[in-house]
Design an enzyme around this catalytic site. Structure first.
Site, PDB file in Angstrom:
ATOM      1  N   LYS A   1      30.557  20.818  61.302  1.00  0.00           N
ATOM      2  CA  LYS A   1      31.790  20.534  60.573  1.00  0.00           C
ATOM      3  C   LYS A   1      32.853  20.010  61.541  1.00  0.00           C
ATOM      4  O   LYS A   1      32.889  20.411  62.717  1.00  0.00           O
ATOM      5  CB  LYS A   1      32.330  21.802  59.895  1.00  0.00           C
ATOM      6  CG  LYS A   1      31.377  22.456  58.916  1.00  0.00           C
ATOM      7  CD  LYS A   1      31.923  23.791  58.414  1.00  0.00           C
ATOM      8  CE  LYS A   1      30.933  24.475  57.481  1.00  0.00           C
ATOM      9  NZ  LYS A   1      31.380  25.820  57.054  1.00  0.00           N
TER      10      LYS A   1
ATOM     11  N   LYS B   1      22.435  27.295  59.638  1.00  0.00           N
ATOM     12  CA  LYS B   1      22.266  27.094  58.195  1.00  0.00           C
ATOM     13  C   LYS B   1      21.298  28.163  57.687  1.00  0.00           C
ATOM     14  O   LYS B   1      20.105  28.108  57.941  1.00  0.00           O
ATOM     15  CB  LYS B   1      21.730  25.696  57.901  1.00  0.00           C
ATOM     16  CG  LYS B   1      21.618  25.380  56.421  1.00  0.00           C
ATOM     17  CD  LYS B   1      21.163  23.944  56.217  1.00  0.00           C
ATOM     18  CE  LYS B   1      21.070  23.622  54.727  1.00  0.00           C
ATOM     19  NZ  LYS B   1      20.021  24.411  54.056  1.00  0.00           N
TER      20      LYS B   1
ATOM     21  N   ARG C   1      26.761  29.792  43.228  1.00  0.00           N
ATOM     22  CA  ARG C   1      27.278  28.422  43.230  1.00  0.00           C
ATOM     23  C   ARG C   1      26.997  27.712  41.908  1.00  0.00           C
ATOM     24  O   ARG C   1      27.810  26.943  41.420  1.00  0.00           O
ATOM     25  CB  ARG C   1      26.664  27.604  44.384  1.00  0.00           C
ATOM     26  CG  ARG C   1      27.216  26.176  44.448  1.00  0.00           C
ATOM     27  CD  ARG C   1      26.785  25.455  45.705  1.00  0.00           C
ATOM     28  NE  ARG C   1      25.336  25.221  45.721  1.00  0.00           N
ATOM     29  CZ  ARG C   1      24.697  24.637  46.725  1.00  0.00           C
ATOM     30  NH1 ARG C   1      25.368  24.281  47.802  1.00  0.00           N
ATOM     31  NH2 ARG C   1      23.399  24.451  46.678  1.00  0.00           N
TER      32      ARG C   1
ATOM     33  N   ASP D   1      10.435  22.224  50.935  1.00  0.00           N
ATOM     34  CA  ASP D   1      11.682  21.541  51.283  1.00  0.00           C
ATOM     35  C   ASP D   1      11.448  20.103  51.711  1.00  0.00           C
ATOM     36  O   ASP D   1      12.212  19.200  51.366  1.00  0.00           O
ATOM     37  CB  ASP D   1      12.392  22.292  52.412  1.00  0.00           C
ATOM     38  CG  ASP D   1      12.939  23.630  51.958  1.00  0.00           C
ATOM     39  OD1 ASP D   1      13.304  24.429  52.828  1.00  0.00           O
ATOM     40  OD2 ASP D   1      12.996  23.861  50.741  1.00  0.00           O
TER      41      ASP D   1
END
Length: 688
Positions: A303, A129, A150, A46
């Site tokens: 958010k 997450k 997705r 990552d």
């Protein structure tokens, strides 16, 4: 990640080196993206991925003229697999922008406040997450009717049958659900389930899985839903997609509460917070507890809670402005570098790797780590016997960062890259031109053979289920296959003599091999393992030449003239088909009835749109989005995703993007309906 001088964005005009660096980054990111999203077989971690994306974004920010609609900074995820039926998302499944430290998170908050012109954001909602696979589950009149991955954000893969096997996902919603409710979430594999699965595999002497994320993704994409059912997958729902007939929500927290009331699994760690200090506290707490949780996380999602403010803030081409993912910093641990060895890949690439004293880092025990190439070993100056710092934050492949020089004796020698391949043949390892990698060019190298056959049978190539690493090694060791052409001439009577191959497994493997003969030509070209030809390159070559024989007979000049194929790829393809050994393999494939036909060649289409950019927005009657883009490109035009002053025409179908239409009107760009688009394709001229 160290950058070359070519990536210095200080110049006002992009140099040829900078343009080349941008192109190289896009190609590298594209291949890593395909391996991560489509194959569930990541080749880098990552942190390295984030470094590549960040470098590309910095270059594009400094030189906006280099931004293209298909750049990885402008797109979402990866292409959906052809193994599953496509599902078009009615509400796009977008990705999230990232923040890597508190200052970047603070900058995001400040940008939101400026965009809202004085209006206050008094509530944020923080969620963990999860490290899994994003999915969408659709309910109509309370009944589960469809589930999809997705994919690229617009089109995903239909995994309904597999999702129905996940116990956490209800087949019917509780209470009084809306007429249509689409819930987005993350399918994951609990750590305890993952550990039990690996323990069972190890007890049977089989290869274990690397990490829960990729095991979850691979489990969800099984063609046999019975396999998925046995994997113990779970899900957390965290977002609404399309809703028809539901209540008027005012906050994201309200939507999570309703999802939970309807029986969907909602993670209990979500928190509504008011101040930036509270956001920091939540993040720090999550970092401290990440390895105490029964599932893997790799960050925190923040958010804006107010849905009205979310609508006002809007979205970019790939991500909502009102949400951001705070990525956890990579973890580092010291350990001893026992040795540096070299592995040989399916294309002969020699990759050094570190053999480490096992160390627990990033949530798992690490005993090996990649060192990439000779130059990276020299730059990091790591030597066998050193104490080294190792990083792994949920990454697939750990990374050796640096040596602890204070612990190194003065007489410890540098590591020298070997001159010969570690295989029994001992062929020379060579480094060519500017390539950072060494290669063994002996096509009979047994270390290459296994890798090549595994690659040929992999999902992105011929997709032969059940023909993985263990089976390949068993078959090559017993002389059942000697190259990829032998895959279609296997003596199954000999296979039946091998331990673990009963009649059912033999029949399944035989059927999978037979089915693979009809894969598209692009898959075959990728499976041939031609250097510099990835999945997208195989599709480009298949589309341009239309048949393997035409491709094999093409000159370097003809190859290089194909759209998207440069001189390096052309030279590599031409050299591959000039090799008699490779041609002998092609003839084996031909004799076996493997598909050599591609789509109709596009080279003869008149280039009436040469140099013209045509943007398509909305749904057309006679063209899918991809078909419209291909029609434009096959005539020499460009099909970007956004309107600019350079746009020649905007084609609008049903439900076009309002912003694109507005920009076209402001820039005095011609706006065409579908009939006008057909005329444009025929003549290259705008309708009068």
């Amino acid at each position: 990640m160290a950058k070359s001088s070519a990536s210095d964005p200080s110049a006002t005009e992009p140099s040829s080196e900078l343009v080349a660096r941008v192109a190289a980054l896009r190609e590298e990111i594209g291949e890593h993206s395909r391996r991560y999203y489509e194959l569930d077989e990541p080749s880098i971690g990552d942190a390295e991925w984030d470094d590549l994306i960040r470098e590309l974004r910095e270059l594009e920010d400094a030189h906006p003229e280099l931004i293209t609609a298909d750049s990885p900074t402008q797109t979402i995820g990866g292409a959906p697999s052809t193994a599953f039926a496509p599902v078009e998302h009615r509400v796009p499944m977008m990705s999230l922008d990232n923040a890597f430290d508190i200052d970047e998170l603070r900058g995001w908050v400040e940008r939101l406040e400026r965009r809202l012109e004085g209006r206050t954001i008094d509530r944020y909602i923080c969620e963990l997450k999860f490290d899994g696979l994003a999915v969408s589950v659709r309910y109509e009149n309370g009944r589960l009717v469809q589930a999809a991955t997705r994919g690229n954000g617009r089109v995903g893969e239909d995994v309904t049958d597999n999702v129905r096997t996940i116990a956490a996902i209800p087949h019917e919603l509780a209470g009084s659900p809306p007429a249509v409710l689409e819930a987005r979430g993350e399918v994951y594999l609990p750590i305890a389930t993952f550990d039990a699965l690996n323990a069972d595999l190890a007890a049977r002497g089989e290869k274990t899985y690397v990490n829960p994320r990729n095991t979850a993704a691979g489990s969800l994409r099984q063609k046999d839903s019975a396999i998925t059912a046995g994997r113990g997958l779970a899900m957390w729902a965290y977002q609404l997609g399309e809703v028809q007939g539901g209540p008027d929500f005012t906050s994201h927290a309200d939507t999570l509460a309703v999802l939970e009331e309807l029986g969907l699994p909602v993670n209990p760690e979500a928190r509504v917070l008011g101040s930036f200090a509270e956001l920091e506290d939540y993040i720090n707490s999550a970092i401290e507890r990440r390895h105490d949780l029964p599932y893997e996380i790799d960050g925190v999602v923040i958010k804006v809670d107010d849905l009205g403010l979310q609508r006002d803030l809007g979205v970019t081409s790939k991500a909502p402005r009102w949400a951001i993912a705070y990525k956890f910093p990579p973890e580092e641990k010291p350990t001893t570098l026992i040795d540096i060895q070299v592995s040989i890949g399916g294309k002969g690439k020699a990759t050094p790797f570190a053999v480490l004293e096992p160390v627990f880092v990033g949530g798992s025990t690490v005993a090996m780590a990649t060192l990439h190439n000779e130059d990276q070993v020299k730059v990091k100056d790591v030597r066998p016997g050193d104490t080294v710092m190792v990083r792994k934050a949920g990454d697939v492949i750990p990374e050796v960062l640096r040596p602890v020089l204070a612990d190194r004796p003065a007489d410890r020698p540098e590591w020298v890259f070997p001159d010969v391949c570690p295989c029994p043949v001992g062929h020379a390892l060579t480094r060519e031109g500017e390539d950072a990698a060494h290669y063994c060019r002996n096509v009979t190298c047994p270390l290459q053979l296994d890798g090549w056959i595994e690659h040929f049978a992999s999902r992105g190539a011929m997709d032969i289920e059940g023909f993985g690493e263990r089976t390949v090694r068993l078959f090559t060791e017993n002389g059942i296959v000697g190259d990829i052409g032998d895959v279609y001439a296997i003596d199954f009577d000999e296979v039946r003599k091998l331990e673990g191959f009963g009649e059912t497994s033999v029949q399944n493997l035989s059927a999978a091999i037979e089915e693979s003969k009809q894969r598209p030509l692009g898959n075959l070209l990728f499976g041939l393992n031609i250097r510099h030809v990835g999945g997208s390159g195989g599709e480009l070559l298949a589309g341009h030449f239309g048949h393997l024989d035409r491709l094999a007979a093409a000159t370097e000049e003809e190859l290089a003239s194909a759209d998207g194929v440069g001189p390096i790829v052309a030279a590599s393809v031409h050299a591959w088909f000039a090799d008699p050994g490779n041609l002998a393999i092609v003839e084996k494939l031909r004799a076996a009835g493997v598909n050599f036909d591609g789509p109709e060649p596009i080279a003869d289409v008149e280039q009436v749109l040469a140099g013209k950019s045509v943007v398509v927005s909305g749904s057309l009657t006679d063209f899918s989005r991809d078909e419209a883009a291909n029609a434009i490109k096959s005539r020499g035009g460009k099909s970007p995703g956004s309107v600019s002053k350079k746009t020649f025409a905007l084609v609008v179908g049903a439900d076009p993007g309002a912003s694109k239409v507005t920009k076209a009107e402001e820039a005095d760009v011609a706006i065409l309906d579908e009939a006008g688009f057909r005329q444009l394709l025929e003549t290259g001229e705008l309708p009068t």
